[in-house]
Design an enzyme around this catalytic site. Structure first.
Site, PDB file in Angstrom:
ATOM      1  NE  ARG A  11      -4.027  -2.321   2.042  1.00 51.27           N
ATOM      2  CZ  ARG A  11      -4.282  -3.178   3.042  1.00 51.27           C
ATOM      3  NH1 ARG A  11      -3.882  -3.033   4.221  1.00 51.27           N
ATOM      4  NH2 ARG A  11      -5.227  -3.978   2.478  1.00 51.27           N
ATOM      5  CD  GLU A  43      -1.608  -4.071  -4.330  1.00 49.09           C
ATOM      6  OE1 GLU A  43      -1.582  -4.426  -3.125  1.00 49.09           O
ATOM      7  OE2 GLU A  43      -1.406  -4.710  -5.450  1.00 49.09           O
TER       8      GLU A  43
END
Lengths: 112, 388
Positions: free
Chosen positions: B248, B368
Site C-alpha cells: 500500500r 490493492e
C-alpha cells in the site's frame, strides 16, 4: 463477446476504407485466401485513426488483392496483444508481417 | 515527525528526478500515448544508467544484491519515479528492477534456488495469484480454489481473475484453500510452474488501462509437490496479508507522484492561458482548484511518509498504510480531474497525459484493496477486531 475478431472480411479498396471513421482500434489484413497477414492497431498517434492507417496501407499495396476487418477499441494495445496471442495459439506462429515481434515476449493463452 | 531529507536522500532524489525528466520523458514523446515499454535497447540503456547510480534492484534486500536504501527513501523515490505519462503503472518502465515477489525472500533454500535467484538474475518472472471470481478484498472467505493432499502432492482446482502477468510468467505464487472449515486459517500458499499440466491462462481481461492487461486463470487437477508449499500449510493468509499491507505504501506514492506532475502542469498552464482578457491564474475559481490540489498532495504525502517511517522503524504501520492508500488514491483522482478541468478540451485529448492518468487513477481506488476495505482495516485497528 468472442475473443477472436470474427467480423466479415472487406476488400481493401478506397470505397470500403472511406466508410471507416477516424476512430482508434485494431485491424487485421488478409490475403486472397483470407489468411491473416498482419494484425495492427491505429493508436493515439495515428493522424486519422483506422481510416488513416488503412488509407496509408492501401496506397502502399496498390495492385495487391487484400482484405481487412476492423474493431473500434479504445483498449487497442491490450486488444492487439490479445489478437496476436490468439493467432499464436491457433496457428503456432505470428502472422507473416508481425514476425519482428519477439514471440517469447508475448503471453501464452490456452483457449478453451 | 521530521520529513526533511538527509543530504544523501536529497542526492538520490535529485538523480531520480533528473533521470525521469532527461531520460524517461523524452522516450515517451516518441511512443504511443498508451504504451508502457520503450524499445528493448532503450530499456537496457536505462537499466544500465540506474545500475551506474547504484539504485538497481529497488526493494531487493542488500544481502541479496539490492541497494541499501530505506523504506522512506524508497517511498520518496517512488513519488519521483511516477512523474511521467506511464508512471502510475510502469514507473520508469521498470528500469529500477526489483524482485516483485517479496515473499520469495522467506522461501526455503531449495525454493530460493529454483525461483528467487533466477528472478534476481532476470531469468524467470513470477505472478501473484490471490483474487478469485468470488472476490479479492476478503481472501479469508473468498478463496475457493481447493488444494487436496494426495500422497506427497497437492492437487489444485479452481480459478483466479485479475492476475497480472500470468500469461508471461514462468511461475506464480498461488493461494488455495487447504482446510474448508478454517477460514483464514485454512489457506496455503503454493509455488506453481506455469508449464505444469492443468495450468491454463484462459483469457485477457481488458480494463481502463490500455496496457498491462490482467488475465483469468483456470486450474484443473494441477499437481504440485509438497516441496512447493511456500511457508507452512494453512498459514498462507499471513503471507497474503503482509504483502497487501506493504504494497500500500508504494501504491500510494505512485498516486502522489502523478498528482504532483499534474499539479505542475496546471500551475504552468494557468499562467499562460488567457480567458476574457486575463490569465486563468487570476480567476478565483482556478486558484481554489490549485489550492485544493496542493492540500490533497501535501496531506497524502505526509501520511504516506508517516507509514513508510513507521515501517522502516519496525513499528506497526497497518492503519497508516491503509490511510495512505485511501488518501492518495482518492486525492490523486481529484487532482487529475481538476487539472483536466483547468486544461479544458486539451485535457481530454491524448496529446496530454491527463486522460490516461484519469483512467488509470480510477483503478487505484479499487486495486490493492478498495477504499471501503481500507476503512474497514482502519476501523478494526481503531475500534477493535471483535466488532467486524
Amino acid at each position: 463477446m468472442s475473443i477472436r475478431l470474427e467480423k466479415p472480411w472487406l476488400a481493401l479498396n478506397s470505397e470500403n476504407v472511406n466508410r471507416l471513421q477516424g476512430q482508434l482500434g485494431v485491424y487485421q489484413i488478409a490475403n486472397q485466401q483470407k489468411e491473416i497477414l498482419s494484425i495492427n492497431y491505429a493508436g493515439g498517434r495515428s493522424l486519422f485513426g483506422l481510416q488513416g492507417d488503412l488509407t496509408d496501407l492501401l496506397e502502399k499495396t496498390q495492385g495487391e488483392t487484400l482484405y481487412f476487418r476492423v474493431e473500434v477499441n479504445m483498449q487497442y494495445m491490450t486488444r492487439h496483444e490479445e489478437l496476436l496471442m490468439i493467432h499464436v495459439a491457433d496457428f503456432g506462429e505470428l502472422p507473416e508481417h508481425n514476425q519482428k515481434i519477439r514471440k517469447h515476449k508475448l503471453g501464452k493463452l490456452s483457449i478453451a | 515527525m521530521d520529513f526533511d531529507m538527509t543530504p544523501e536522500q536529497q542526492l538520490i532524489i535529485d538523480n531520480v528526478r533528473r533521470f525521469v525528466r532527461e531520460e524517461v520523458i523524452p522516450l515517451e514523446e516518441k511512443m504511443d500515448p498508451d504504451a508502457s515499454a520503450p524499445p528493448p535497447e532503450d530499456l537496457e540503456r536505462l537499466k544500465n544508467q540506474v545500475r551506474d547510480m547504484g539504485l538497481y534492484g529497488l526493494g531487493i534486500p542488500p544481502e541479496f544484491g539490492g541497494p541499501d536504501v530505506g523504506i522512506v527513501t524508497q517511498t520518496l523515490m517512488a513519488i519521483e519515479m511516477a512523474q511521467h505519462r506511464g508512471g502510475l503503472y510502469s514507473p520508469c518502465f521498470g528500469a529500477f528492477g526489483g524482485a516483485g515477489l517479496a515473499q520469495l525472500f522467506e522461501a526455503t533454500e531449495d525454493q530460493k534456488e529454483r525461483y528467487l535467484y533466477p528472478v534476481l538474475k532476470g531469468e524467470k518472472h513470477g505472478f501473484f495469484g490471490l483474487t478469485e471470481p468470488s472476490g479479492g478484498s476478503d481472501p479469508a472467505r473468498a478463496i475457493q480454489t481447493r488444494a487436496v493432499k494426495e500422497g506427497d502432492d497437492w492437487v489444485l482446482n479452481g480459478a483466479k481473475i485479475f492476475i497480472s502477468g500470468a500469461d508471461k510468467a514462468d511461475f506464480g505464487i498461488l493461494f488455495a484453500r487447504t482446510d474448508p472449515d478454517a477460514g483464514r486459517g485454512g489457506i496455503t500458499c503454493f509455488l506453481v510452474d506455469t508449464d505444469m499440466p492443468g495450468f491454463h491462462v484462459r483469457r485477457v481481461v481488458h480494463t481502463l488501462r490500455s496496457t498491462h492487461y490482467a488475465t483469468e486463470i483456470q486450474i484443473e487437477n494441477l499437481r504440485i509437490p509438497a516441496a512447493n508449499v511456500l511457508g507452512e500449510v494453512n498459514k498462507g493468509f499471513g503471507i497474503a496479508n503482509d504483502r497487501l499491507s506493504r504494497q500500500r505504501i508504494p501504491y500510494a506514492a505512485g498516486c502522489i507522484g502523478v498528482a504532483i506532475k499534474a499539479q505542475e502542469m496546471a500551475v504552468d498552464y494557468v499562467k499562460i492561458r488567457e480567458t476574457f482578457g486575463a490569465p486563468l491564474a487570476t480567476r478565483q475559481s482556478i486558484q481554489w482548484m490549485i489550492v485544493d490540489n496542493e492540500i490533497d498532495i501535501r496531506t497524502s504525502r505526509f501520511v504516506t511518509l508517516d507509514a513508510a517511517l513507521r515501517s522502516e522503524k519496525g513499528e506497526s504501520f497497518r492503519t497508516e498504510a491503509a490511510m495512505a492508500k485511501l488518501l492518495a488514491s482518492e486525492a490523486g483522482g481529484r487532482v487529475v480531474d481538476r487539472v483536466m478541468q483547468i486544461h479544458g478540451g486539451y485535457g481530454m485529448t491524448k496529446d496530454l497525459p491527463l486522460e490516461r492518468w484519469y483512467r488509470e487513477m480510477r483503478i487505484r481506488r479499487i486495486g490493492e484493496g478498495p477504499s471501503e476495505v481500507q476503512r474497514l482495516v482502519m476501523a478494526r485497528d481503531i475500534i477493535g477486531g471483535s466488532f467486524h
